[in-house]
Motif scaffolding. Structure first.
Motif, PDB file in Angstrom:
ATOM      1  N   UNK A 110      49.987  75.535  39.208  1.00 13.86           N
ATOM      2  CA  UNK A 110      51.405  75.134  40.055  1.00 13.86           C
ATOM      3  C   UNK A 110      52.032  76.122  39.889  1.00 13.86           C
ATOM      4  N   UNK A 111      52.159  76.897  41.089  1.00 14.95           N
ATOM      5  CA  UNK A 111      52.676  78.366  41.061  1.00 14.95           C
ATOM      6  C   UNK A 111      52.056  79.223  40.151  1.00 14.95           C
ATOM      7  N   UNK A 112      52.795  79.681  39.228  1.00 10.74           N
ATOM      8  CA  UNK A 112      52.176  80.527  38.319  1.00 10.74           C
ATOM      9  C   UNK A 112      51.951  80.021  36.803  1.00 10.74           C
ATOM     10  N   UNK A 113      52.023  78.689  36.756  1.00 15.54           N
ATOM     11  CA  UNK A 113      51.827  78.141  35.583  1.00 15.54           C
ATOM     12  C   UNK A 113      50.411  77.486  35.571  1.00 15.54           C
ATOM     13  N   UNK A 114      49.722  77.766  34.486  1.00 17.77           N
ATOM     14  CA  UNK A 114      48.397  77.255  34.268  1.00 17.77           C
ATOM     15  C   UNK A 114      48.300  75.853  33.865  1.00 17.77           C
ATOM     16  N   UNK A 115      47.748  74.909  34.596  1.00 21.53           N
ATOM     17  CA  UNK A 115      47.695  73.622  34.282  1.00 21.53           C
ATOM     18  C   UNK A 115      46.387  73.029  33.651  1.00 21.53           C
TER      19      UNK A 115
END
Length: 154
Positions: A110-115
């Protein structure tokens, strides 16, 4: 003063690991993987797949739905927008002709955040969401799919 939350992850643990002659993880069914990816994708807007040069099916997915990225390893890396069409292709057609997952690694962001990260053909699963609902979902999966022994919180 703003409080910064420490990122946590959940790591799925499996009852057993079976591999083929090439050392790739073999699962009787990948339905559990499809459910995990579908759930993680609810909050994701982009994907990254990493394949080795002989993994033509995974590379074909990357070429169709993403753009080739620079890589500091020998992996061939593709990234792209996680559209409904890309998600369907990831989930519905995830098993290659050799009976293993087509992707050495799949990351959802999500954007630059690894989920979410599925590495080593699904044998290493990292889930970065640890809300009550997400833990409940993972608990449901452990009951539905006995090969998932549980999950460890880190």
């Amino acid at each position: 003063m703003e409080r910064k939350e420490k990122a946590r992850m959940l790591i799925l643990e499996f009852e057993e690991h079976r591999t083929n002659e090439e050392g790739k993880e073999i699962f009787e069914s990948c339905d559990w993987w499809k459910e995990l990816v579908s759930r993680a994708a609810q909050d994701a807007d982009r994907f990254e797949v990493r394949c080795w040069e002989d993994e033509q099916e995974g590379i074909a997915f990357g070429q169709q739905y993403g753009q080739k990225q620079e890589s500091s390893t020998k992996e061939i890396v593709f990234a792209g927008e996680l559209t409904g069409q890309a998600l369907s292709a990831l989930v519905d057609d995830c098993v290659g002709a050799d009976g293993v997952l087509k992707y050495f690694t799949l990351n959802l962001y999500a954007g630059e955040k690894l989920l979410f990260s599925s590495s080593h053909y699904g044998s290493e699963i990292y889930w970065m969401k640890d809300s009550f609902a997400e833990i409940g979902f993972l608990m449901m999966l452990t009951k539905k799919y006995p090969l998932i022994k549980g999950f460890d919180k880190r």
